[in-house]
Write an enzyme that holds these catalytic residues in place. Structure first.
Site, PDB file in Angstrom:
ATOM      1  N   SER A  13       2.568  44.856  25.234  1.00  0.00           N
ATOM      2  CA  SER A  13       3.014  45.886  26.169  1.00  0.00           C
ATOM      3  C   SER A  13       2.825  45.527  27.628  1.00  0.00           C
ATOM      4  O   SER A  13       3.560  45.989  28.481  1.00  0.00           O
ATOM      5  CB  SER A  13       2.290  47.199  25.881  1.00  0.00           C
ATOM      6  OG  SER A  13       2.584  47.613  24.567  1.00  0.00           O
ATOM      7  N   THR A  14       1.819  44.720  27.936  1.00  0.00           N
ATOM      8  CA  THR A  14       1.558  44.395  29.337  1.00  0.00           C
ATOM      9  C   THR A  14       1.393  42.900  29.511  1.00  0.00           C
ATOM     10  O   THR A  14       1.125  42.170  28.555  1.00  0.00           O
ATOM     11  CB  THR A  14       0.269  45.083  29.840  1.00  0.00           C
ATOM     12  OG1 THR A  14      -0.841  44.549  29.115  1.00  0.00           O
ATOM     13  CG2 THR A  14       0.325  46.587  29.654  1.00  0.00           C
TER      14      THR A  14
END
Length: 187
Positions: A13-14
């Protein structure tokens, strides 16, 4: 021609998160090619996933480390896997032991689809029951009026007097031009 190629897809996600765990697991599972993204699962634009889906051919299988790496939601996951199945492409998730190339995996996937449909119908029924209950209490749906009846009369009188510009009236009543014209045309 069936290639029977395993294609992996990994997503974190990041930018701070590390894909190594997923990549190692996909390589160990025999994936010949691995696509990846570093974006939130909620985003629709995932170039790595798009490339993987375009690369897959009948007889191939898309492999992910976990189900949540593929779908933005249960509905989206089901749509992607149904699309793969229609194209003759298998799907497997390593952590859940889920594999649509087996009859057990197909059954579980069909159960997921039925549960998603059931959930959607429950939400629709609850929404309709809530709206009906609100109407029974005299409430109507939709956005509340921005202006009171007195403010609407003032708006119309100011416009009819031709002493104020539309911009001045909008500023005075803290409304936008489209809102001004909507109230101006109300009966």
């Amino acid at each position: 021609m069936n290639r029977n190629t395993k294609i992996g897809y990994a997503r974190v996600s990041t930018l701070e998160q590390n894909q190594e765990l997923q990549l190692d697991a996909l390589e160990k599972a025999g994936c010949e090619k691995i696509y990846s993204d570093k974006v939130s699962g909620g985003r629709a634009d995932r170039p790595g996933l798009q490339e993987a889906l375009e690369y897959l051919r009948p007889g191939d299988a898309l492999i992910v480390w976990r189900l949540d790496r593929l779908g933005r939601s249960l509905k989206h996951l089901i749509e992607v896997v149904e699309d793969l199945e229609e194209r003759g492409i298998g799907f497997a998730s390593l952590q859940e032991g889920f594999d649509t190339t087996t009859s057990g995996g197909k059954l579980i996937f069909q159960i997921f689809g039925a549960l998603a449909e059931f959930e959607k119908n429950l939400i629709r029924e609850r929404t309709m029951a809530g709206l009906e209950a609100a109407r029974a209490r005299g409430r109507l749906g939709g956005r509340r009026n921005k202006l009171s009846d007195a403010q609407t009369k003032t708006l119309k009188k100011m416009h009819e007097s031709k002493q104020h510009s539309v911009g001045e009236i909008c500023k005075l009543l803290s409304i936008s031009r489209p809102t001004f014209y909507r109230y101006l045309n109300m009966k």
